[in-house]
Design a protein around this motif. Structure first.
Motif, short mmCIF file in Angstrom:
data_model
loop_
_atom_site.label_atom_id
_atom_site.label_comp_id
_atom_site.label_asym_id
_atom_site.label_seq_id
_atom_site.Cartn_x
_atom_site.Cartn_y
_atom_site.Cartn_z
N THR A 5 0.89 -0.98 -0.15
CA THR A 5 0.09 0.03 -0.13
C THR A 5 0.99 1.25 0.05
OG1 THR A 5 -0.31 -0.93 2.33
CG2 THR A 5 -2.19 -0.47 1.06
N LEU A 6 0.63 2.01 -0.83
CA LEU A 6 1.13 3.30 -0.92
C LEU A 6 0.88 4.41 0.16
CD1 LEU A 6 3.25 4.65 -3.04
CD2 LEU A 6 1.18 5.40 -4.23
N LYS A 7 1.73 4.90 0.76
CA LYS A 7 1.41 5.91 1.82
C LYS A 7 1.28 7.28 1.45
CE LYS A 7 2.13 8.31 5.86
NZ LYS A 7 1.15 9.32 5.96
N VAL A 8 0.24 7.89 1.57
CA VAL A 8 0.08 9.53 0.90
C VAL A 8 0.21 10.24 2.13
CG1 VAL A 8 -1.39 10.82 -0.21
CG2 VAL A 8 -1.31 8.17 -0.73
N LEU A 9 0.75 11.49 1.81
CA LEU A 9 0.75 12.63 2.90
C LEU A 9 -0.63 12.92 3.24
CD1 LEU A 9 3.74 14.73 1.61
CD2 LEU A 9 3.94 13.01 3.20
N ASP A 10 -0.71 12.92 4.67
CA ASP A 10 -2.13 13.40 4.98
C ASP A 10 -2.10 14.83 5.73
OD1 ASP A 10 -0.96 13.26 7.57
OD2 ASP A 10 -1.95 11.32 8.48
N ASP A 11 -3.14 15.27 6.05
CA ASP A 11 -3.05 16.92 6.79
C ASP A 11 -1.96 17.00 7.69
OD1 ASP A 11 -5.11 17.47 4.94
OD2 ASP A 11 -6.74 17.30 6.53
N GLU A 12 -1.90 16.11 8.61
CA GLU A 12 -0.81 16.25 9.61
C GLU A 12 0.57 16.35 9.03
OE1 GLU A 12 1.08 13.93 13.42
OE2 GLU A 12 -1.03 14.30 13.08
N ASP A 13 0.91 15.57 8.03
CA ASP A 13 2.08 15.53 7.20
C ASP A 13 2.40 16.79 6.55
OD1 ASP A 13 2.89 12.72 7.93
OD2 ASP A 13 1.54 12.09 6.32
N LEU A 14 1.17 17.14 5.97
CA LEU A 14 1.58 18.63 5.21
C LEU A 14 1.87 19.74 6.03
CD1 LEU A 14 -1.43 18.00 2.55
CD2 LEU A 14 0.93 17.76 2.18
N GLU A 15 1.15 19.60 7.24
CA GLU A 15 1.38 20.67 8.37
C GLU A 15 2.97 20.67 8.53
OE1 GLU A 15 0.03 22.60 12.41
OE2 GLU A 15 -0.68 20.72 12.10
N PHE A 16 3.48 19.24 8.87
CA PHE A 16 4.99 19.23 9.16
C PHE A 16 5.77 19.89 7.96
CE2 PHE A 16 8.82 16.46 9.84
CZ PHE A 16 8.81 16.55 11.22
N VAL A 17 5.50 19.48 6.83
CA VAL A 17 5.93 20.05 5.56
C VAL A 17 6.23 21.47 5.70
CG1 VAL A 17 6.14 20.44 3.13
CG2 VAL A 17 5.66 18.02 4.03
N PHE A 18 5.09 22.28 5.84
CA PHE A 18 4.88 23.73 6.11
C PHE A 18 5.83 24.27 6.95
CE2 PHE A 18 2.83 27.43 7.69
CZ PHE A 18 3.01 28.29 6.76
N ILE A 19 5.69 23.48 8.29
CA ILE A 19 6.61 24.15 9.21
C ILE A 19 8.07 24.30 8.87
CG2 ILE A 19 7.20 23.56 11.69
CD1 ILE A 19 4.45 22.88 12.33
N LEU A 20 8.46 22.78 8.38
CA LEU A 20 9.85 22.58 7.86
C LEU A 20 10.20 23.86 6.87
CD1 LEU A 20 10.29 18.87 7.39
CD2 LEU A 20 11.27 20.30 9.23
N GLN A 21 9.13 24.14 6.12
CA GLN A 21 9.54 25.13 5.08
C GLN A 21 9.69 26.56 5.71
OE1 GLN A 21 6.27 23.76 1.97
NE2 GLN A 21 7.45 25.22 0.97
N SER A 22 8.88 26.81 6.71
CA SER A 22 8.70 28.03 7.34
C SER A 22 10.11 28.28 8.07
CB SER A 22 7.59 28.12 8.45
OG SER A 22 7.84 27.41 9.65
N LEU A 23 10.91 27.33 8.34
CA LEU A 23 12.29 27.29 8.93
C LEU A 23 13.30 27.23 7.98
CD1 LEU A 23 11.21 24.91 11.88
CD2 LEU A 23 11.77 27.08 12.21
N GLY A 24 13.03 27.39 6.81
CA GLY A 24 14.18 27.60 5.72
C GLY A 24 14.23 26.54 4.88
N MET A 25 13.56 25.48 5.21
CA MET A 25 14.05 24.14 4.17
C MET A 25 13.23 24.28 2.85
SD MET A 25 13.65 20.14 5.47
CE MET A 25 14.90 20.22 6.72
N GLN A 26 13.94 23.88 1.87
CA GLN A 26 13.15 23.63 0.77
C GLN A 26 12.00 22.69 0.78
OE1 GLN A 26 16.43 22.58 -2.17
NE2 GLN A 26 17.37 24.66 -2.04
#
Length: 123
Positions: A5-26
């Motif tokens: 089964t293919l894991k897909v990013l959920d809302d919590e994952d997307l928030e994690f991505v957004f926070i990493l980006q807000s800290l300067g990560m590509q």
């Protein structure tokens, strides 16, 4: 090896991505870290399908993760004649990655505060 089964990013994952980006990560690096952190062992093709990133975006972001020594990569024969598939796993716990980001931000803050102190002395 990989789950069928293919894991897909959920809302919590997307928030994690957004926070990493807000800290300067590509963005692409943040997506890969988040995906690998939750999906575990996975192929480049699975990453592309689950995240919507294109193959060149995955390759470029993986180069950065390799440089930081945050991933393990190995090749697995796919059967038949083609090239073996690259299989990736995050070899650094997310908590250690977050700690590294925290340390970097604390250094940046200390440098900024030192520069402010110097400016105050000059006035």
């Amino acid at each position: 090896m990989m789950d069928s089964t293919l894991k897909v990013l959920d809302d919590e994952d997307l928030e994690f991505v957004f926070i990493l980006q807000s800290l300067g990560m590509q963005r692409n690096v943040a997506v890969l870290i988040t995906y690998l952190g939750s999906a575990g062992e996975t192929t480049s093709r699975e990453i592309e399908q689950a995240t919507g990133l294109r193959q060149p975006e995955v390759s470029i972001a993986m180069r950065g993760l390799r440089g930081a020594n945050w991933i393990d990569e190995r090749e697995v024969k796919t059967g038949g004649k083609g090239r073996p598939s690259a299989v990736y796993t995050l070899n650094t716990p997310l908590s250690d990655i977050i700690k590294r980001i925290e340390d970097e931000k604390l250094r940046e803050l200390a440098d900024a505060m030192e520069n402010i102190r110097k400016l105050k002395e000059m006035v």
